[in-house]
Motif scaffolding. Structure first.
Motif, PDB file in Angstrom:
ATOM      1  N   LEU A 221       0.844  -1.197   0.000  1.00 24.68           N
ATOM      2  CA  LEU A 221       0.000   0.000   0.000  1.00 24.68           C
ATOM      3  C   LEU A 221       0.872   1.237   0.000  1.00 24.68           C
ATOM      4  N   VAL A 222       0.437   2.248  -0.731  1.00 29.16           N
ATOM      5  CA  VAL A 222       1.121   3.543  -0.757  1.00 29.16           C
ATOM      6  C   VAL A 222       0.057   4.629  -0.762  1.00 29.16           C
ATOM      7  N   GLN A 223       0.121   5.515   0.210  1.00 29.67           N
ATOM      8  CA  GLN A 223      -0.827   6.632   0.308  1.00 29.67           C
ATOM      9  C   GLN A 223      -2.278   6.155   0.205  1.00 29.67           C
ATOM     10  N   GLY A 224      -2.564   5.077   0.913  1.00 29.86           N
ATOM     11  CA  GLY A 224      -3.935   4.595   1.007  1.00 29.86           C
ATOM     12  C   GLY A 224      -4.479   3.902  -0.214  1.00 29.86           C
ATOM     13  N   ARG A 225      -3.609   3.520  -1.144  1.00 29.02           N
ATOM     14  CA  ARG A 225      -4.068   2.852  -2.363  1.00 29.02           C
ATOM     15  C   ARG A 225      -3.210   1.616  -2.631  1.00 29.02           C
ATOM     16  N   ASN A 226      -3.787   0.641  -3.354  1.00 27.59           N
ATOM     17  CA  ASN A 226      -3.010  -0.511  -3.800  1.00 27.59           C
ATOM     18  C   ASN A 226      -1.916  -0.063  -4.760  1.00 27.59           C
ATOM     19  N   ARG A 227      -0.690  -0.526  -4.526  1.00 28.05           N
ATOM     20  CA  ARG A 227       0.391  -0.258  -5.468  1.00 28.05           C
ATOM     21  C   ARG A 227       0.845  -1.557  -6.151  1.00 28.05           C
ATOM     22  N   TYR A 228       1.066  -2.603  -5.362  1.00 29.13           N
ATOM     23  CA  TYR A 228       1.442  -3.890  -5.921  1.00 29.13           C
ATOM     24  C   TYR A 228       0.710  -5.006  -5.180  1.00 29.13           C
TER      25      TYR A 228
END
Length: 248
Positions: A221-228
């Motif tokens: 997670l990055v900044q409240g969103r899925n990244r990988y």
């Protein structure tokens, strides 16, 4: 399998017990999570990693009904639990171990474990035996005040209490936080045993490399969103993930 980008939904698994889709959540009017997806299959071991402030613990708490639900869906074993109270979520078969303030300091080890079965008419002896099998030190210290134990032993008390209802899914928020380095591997070994016995595990963990090495799948997670999203080993081998989130 390559790492998933934040713009793609994770693979849907037919044997999934936890399915989170497009989740928006936060605290009060402050939104932390945006369009987050997450899956945990029956008996699977899944880890959530990412930088500080990424929303990892917020996602964990959202599954357990401890945040402000703002949109999306959370289904557990086919039941919509979005916005449900934690005391009701426990009945659905989810156990939760928060990072802090996760034991009753003034109660004995045994009393803490018994509190884990408070929704039952009587404490099941087989669950006490199962917890002692996972954590033998707790049987030795059964009458000791939990607050007088070491940090690692207190974490075992907290995990043991969450296991008293034999949950289908165990949520662990930073289980290795504050532990001496020589105890971290031991804690991970015990989590492996719990998972090997059939309990699905969803874990937020600061020790990202070790957590990804042991788990089936991981989410970044990055900044409240899925990244990988990918298998744990694949994320460890992904050069972009290693460079940006695992220290190379």
């Amino acid at each position: 399998m390559s790492a998933e980008t934040e713009n793609r939904h994770p693979v849907t698994r037919n044997d999934g017990i936890l399915e989170v889709r497009d989740l928006d959540a936060g605290y009060g009017d402050l939104q932390i999570l945006e369009d987050v997806d997450l899956d945990v299959a029956d008996g699977e071991y899944v880890t959530i990693v990412g930088p500080n402030g990424a929303g990892k613990s917020t996602l964990m708490k959202s599954v357990f009904g401890l945040t402000e639900y703002m949109g999306g869906s959370i289904e557990f074993a086919g039941t919509d639990i979005a916005g449900m109270n934690p005391e009701d979520i426990i009945h659905e078969g989810i156990g939760y171990v928060p990072q802090n303030e996760n034991i009753f300091d003034g109660l004995s080890v045994m009393e803490n474990l018994e509190m884990g079965a408070y929704i039952l008419d009587e404490v099941p002896s087989d669950r006490i035996e199962a917890v002692f099998d996972y954590f033998p030190i707790l049987e030795e210290r059964a009458t000791q005040a939990a607050g007088s134990m070491s940090g690692g032993q207190q974490q075992m008390v907290a995990m043991g209490r969450a296991l008293m209802l034999d949950p289908d899914l165990l949520l662990l928020d930073e289980p290795s936080a504050g532990l001496a380095p020589d105890l971290v591997d031991e804690m991970f070994d015990r989590i492996d045993r719990i998972n090997d016995a059939g309990t699905a595990v969803l874990m937020v963990e600061q020790n990202a490399k070790e957590a990804l090495r042991r788990c089936d799948r991981g989410y970044v997670l990055v900044q409240g969103r899925n990244r990988y999203m990918d298998e744990g080993d694949a994320l460890l081998e992904d050069q972009q993930v290693r460079r940006d989130f695992l220290g190379g």
